[in-house]
Design a protein around this motif. Structure first.
Motif, short mmCIF file in Angstrom:
data_model
loop_
_atom_site.label_atom_id
_atom_site.label_comp_id
_atom_site.label_asym_id
_atom_site.label_seq_id
_atom_site.Cartn_x
_atom_site.Cartn_y
_atom_site.Cartn_z
N ARG A 62 -54.01 51.00 42.12
CA ARG A 62 -53.37 49.65 41.39
C ARG A 62 -52.01 49.21 42.30
O ARG A 62 -50.98 50.25 42.16
N PRO A 63 -51.72 48.11 42.61
CA PRO A 63 -50.42 47.88 43.13
C PRO A 63 -49.60 47.51 41.81
O PRO A 63 -50.14 47.16 40.62
N LEU A 64 -48.33 48.02 42.23
CA LEU A 64 -47.22 47.76 41.23
C LEU A 64 -46.60 46.60 41.03
O LEU A 64 -46.63 45.57 42.20
N ALA A 65 -46.26 46.18 39.89
CA ALA A 65 -45.69 44.56 39.86
C ALA A 65 -44.27 44.82 40.30
O ALA A 65 -43.58 45.97 40.22
N PRO A 66 -43.74 43.82 41.19
CA PRO A 66 -42.45 43.86 41.67
C PRO A 66 -41.39 43.69 40.94
O PRO A 66 -40.27 43.85 41.35
N HIS A 67 -41.54 43.18 39.64
CA HIS A 67 -40.87 42.86 38.68
C HIS A 67 -39.17 42.63 39.17
O HIS A 67 -38.79 41.65 39.49
N LEU A 68 -38.49 43.57 39.37
CA LEU A 68 -36.90 43.43 39.50
C LEU A 68 -36.73 43.25 41.01
O LEU A 68 -35.72 42.51 41.33
N THR A 69 -37.56 43.62 41.91
CA THR A 69 -37.06 43.45 43.33
C THR A 69 -37.42 41.92 43.78
O THR A 69 -36.96 41.54 44.91
N TRP A 77 -29.10 40.46 33.61
CA TRP A 77 -29.98 41.84 34.29
C TRP A 77 -28.92 42.87 34.21
O TRP A 77 -29.37 43.93 33.74
N TYR A 78 -27.98 42.79 34.54
CA TYR A 78 -27.09 43.83 34.89
C TYR A 78 -26.30 44.55 33.37
O TYR A 78 -26.49 45.70 33.14
N MET A 79 -26.30 43.42 32.51
CA MET A 79 -25.80 43.66 31.45
C MET A 79 -26.66 44.43 30.47
O MET A 79 -26.33 45.38 29.60
N SER A 80 -27.93 44.02 30.63
CA SER A 80 -29.04 44.78 29.94
C SER A 80 -29.38 46.14 30.29
O SER A 80 -29.30 46.82 29.39
N LEU A 81 -29.19 46.38 31.61
CA LEU A 81 -29.11 47.72 32.24
C LEU A 81 -28.08 48.40 31.83
O LEU A 81 -28.27 49.70 31.12
N PHE A 82 -26.88 47.74 31.78
CA PHE A 82 -25.53 48.94 31.42
C PHE A 82 -25.48 48.93 29.81
O PHE A 82 -24.90 50.15 29.45
N HIS A 83 -26.21 48.25 28.92
CA HIS A 83 -26.18 48.19 27.68
C HIS A 83 -26.85 49.45 27.41
O HIS A 83 -26.77 50.33 26.49
N ARG A 84 -28.11 49.85 27.96
CA ARG A 84 -29.09 50.89 27.58
C ARG A 84 -28.27 52.01 28.09
O ARG A 84 -28.40 53.07 27.53
N ALA A 85 -27.61 52.01 29.18
CA ALA A 85 -27.17 53.11 29.91
C ALA A 85 -25.86 53.72 29.11
O ALA A 85 -25.55 54.92 28.73
N THR A 86 -25.04 52.68 28.56
CA THR A 86 -23.94 53.15 27.86
C THR A 86 -24.32 53.64 26.51
O THR A 86 -23.60 54.69 25.83
#
Length: 184
Positions: A62-69, A77-86
């Motif tokens: 199955r093809p993958l959804a390109p979502h972020l790309t 977008w960046y703050m959500s990623l950084f919130h999870r990482a921190t």
């Protein structure tokens, strides 16, 4: 099928005499399907088992959804990623420090208050400030961004302007407070 697999060693040992009648009773009251099969119906009368290997192969193709790309990167977008990482970094740091402090002396690793204090005393001041900033910034960012999310739970600041305003506020407060904590 499961009951037959359980009964087979007993039959081979001569301890259990299975007849066609008991085998059909076992087949009708089957609890589990054999490994690698899936039961498609829940009714006892028309159960049909299907091997799942072809299904797994179809899912691989199955093809993958390109979502972020396909989207332009945004502050949220960046703050959500950084919130999870921190959040992960703060949790790993907390648990690693607590475990090292609790277990270290028992295994001969000198991680107690006196040895840590004497080690930190030998480090240059600039390195101490930098290390304290690297420890403080994830904590302050995660804390302030968590407050931002709590604010959103009250349905405040959910407009596009409000999201960006609170985002830049979180970044500014995190940086200023991390610098303040590093200079203490």
């Amino acid at each position: 099928m499961f009951a037959l697999r359980v009964a087979a060693p007993l039959k081979a040992a001569g301890r259990l005499q299975t007849s066609v009648l008991t085998q059909s009773v076992f087949a009708k009251t089957r609890v589990m399907a054999p490994v690698g099969t899936r039961i498609l119906s829940t009714s006892q009368s028309n159960q049909r088992e299907v091997t799942v290997a072809p299904i797994i192969e179809q899912r691989k193709n199955r093809p993958l959804a390109p979502h972020l790309t396909i989207y332009q990167p945004q502050l949220t977008w960046y703050m959500s990623l950084f919130h999870r990482a921190t959040g992960g970094a703060v949790a790993v740091g907390f648990y690693a420090g607590a475990i090292a402090y609790a277990v270290g002396p028992m295994v001969g690793y000198g991680f107690d208050a006196a040895s840590v204090t004497s080690l930190i005393a030998t480090v240059p001041t600039a390195a101490k400030i930098g290390a304290k900033f690297l420890i403080a910034y994830p904590f302050t960012f995660h804390s302030f961004n968590g407050i931002r999310h709590l604010l959103w739970d009250t349905a405040r600041g959910l407009t596009l302007k409000g999201v960006y305003t609170t985002g830049y506020t979180v970044l500014g407060l995190s940086t200023v407070s991390a610098i303040g904590l590093a200079l203490i």
